[in-house]
Design a protein around this motif. Structure first.
Motif, mmCIF file in Angstrom:
data_model
loop_
_atom_site.group_PDB
_atom_site.id
_atom_site.type_symbol
_atom_site.label_atom_id
_atom_site.label_comp_id
_atom_site.label_asym_id
_atom_site.label_seq_id
_atom_site.Cartn_x
_atom_site.Cartn_y
_atom_site.Cartn_z
ATOM 1 N N GLY A 13 0.817 -1.209 0.000
ATOM 2 C CA GLY A 13 0.000 0.000 0.000
ATOM 3 C C GLY A 13 0.852 1.261 0.000
ATOM 4 O O GLY A 13 2.028 1.245 0.368
ATOM 5 N N ALA A 80 1.859 1.798 -6.144
ATOM 6 C CA ALA A 80 0.514 2.368 -6.286
ATOM 7 C C ALA A 80 0.599 3.732 -6.941
ATOM 8 O O ALA A 80 1.392 4.581 -6.544
ATOM 9 C CB ALA A 80 -0.153 2.478 -4.924
ATOM 10 N N GLY A 90 -4.386 -2.061 -4.816
ATOM 11 C CA GLY A 90 -5.205 -1.899 -3.630
ATOM 12 C C GLY A 90 -5.119 -3.192 -2.846
ATOM 13 O O GLY A 90 -4.444 -4.146 -3.246
ATOM 14 N N MET A 91 -5.807 -3.250 -1.711
ATOM 15 C CA MET A 91 -5.728 -4.442 -0.878
ATOM 16 C C MET A 91 -6.225 -5.683 -1.610
ATOM 17 O O MET A 91 -5.628 -6.760 -1.507
ATOM 18 C CB MET A 91 -6.513 -4.243 0.413
ATOM 19 N N SER A 94 -3.602 -6.918 -3.986
ATOM 20 C CA SER A 94 -2.489 -7.520 -3.255
ATOM 21 C C SER A 94 -2.847 -8.919 -2.757
ATOM 22 O O SER A 94 -2.031 -9.848 -2.822
ATOM 23 C CB SER A 94 -2.093 -6.633 -2.075
ATOM 24 N N ASP A 164 -9.423 -1.595 -3.897
ATOM 25 C CA ASP A 164 -9.225 -1.386 -2.468
ATOM 26 C C ASP A 164 -10.242 -2.096 -1.585
ATOM 27 O O ASP A 164 -10.134 -2.035 -0.364
ATOM 28 C CB ASP A 164 -9.288 0.117 -2.145
#
Length: 213
Positions: A13, A80, A90-91, A94, A164
């Motif tokens: 992030g 990012a 984004g999460m 990932s 995200d």
């Protein structure tokens, strides 16, 4: 042949809420914590759990990560906002990258890299519950925290995550089991400089992180 569950540490992030991202203070995961840094402490606890560990990060933090984790256990994503990110990072992205890199695992414990107080025993407790539930999460005094773990049956949905949102919709869609732990660190992450100061105060000795509660 499937391997056992593994910890996927998310360290890709931008940390934009912490002093504006990589400003004069640097990335939040690089901040001093105990004898090392926020990220190093998180990784140390993950390693001490004796579960396999995979780290999803960016080139910026690659040298720091590979000082602790073997390069074969690191997935490097574009920074990012960079030209190569395509707006997908984004999460969720990932998580997908980590899960697909270890598709033969029996499950994945997702642990944000900015949670240095999550204890090895907590990771082991969550992993122990995984064979019985599609989604497992650590909780402290009834409050949901991290890590959040997903069984292999959710692989196809995890692999399609992006942006995200993370995996919240999967947690909502499937039966989720909370594992109560005495570790208040499951609720604490470094979002702001104030968070970091509070967490440093809870870190009693530089020899290692201790449970909060």
């Amino acid at each position: 042949m499937r391997q056992g569950p593994m910890v996927v540490v998310l360290a890709a992030g931008s940390g934009v809420r912490f002093a504006g991202g990589r400003g004069e203070r640097g990335h939040k995961l690089e901040q001093a914590f105990g004898r090392s840094t926020v990220l190093d402490t998180t990784l140390s606890n993950a390693i001490q759990s004796r579960l396999p560990v995979l780290v999803v990060t960016t080139e910026t933090l690659y040298a720091q990560v590979t000082a602790t984790i073997a390069a074969r256990d690191v997935v490097v994503l574009p920074a990012a906002g960079g030209e190569d990110s395509g707006g997908l990072l984004g999460m969720g992205y990932s998580i997908a990258a980590g899960v697909t890199a270890r598709s033969n695992a029996s499950g994945w414990l997702v642990l944000p890299g900015d949670m240095p107080l999550v204890q090895p025993a907590t990771l082991r407790a969550v992993a122990a519950a995984m064979p019985h539930h599609p989604v497992v999460y650590a909780q402290h005094r009834g409050r949901r925290g991290h890590p959040v773990a997903f069984g292999a049956e959710l692989y196809s949905e995890l692999a399609r995550l992006s942006g995200d949102e993370g995996a919240r919709r999967l947690v909502a869609r499937y039966p989720a089991h909370g594992v109560e732990v005495p570790d208040g660190g499951v609720l604490l992450d470094v979002d702001t400089e104030q968070d970091l100061q509070r967490m440093r105060a809870l870190y009693p000795a530089p020899a290692g992180a201790a449970a909060v509660g």
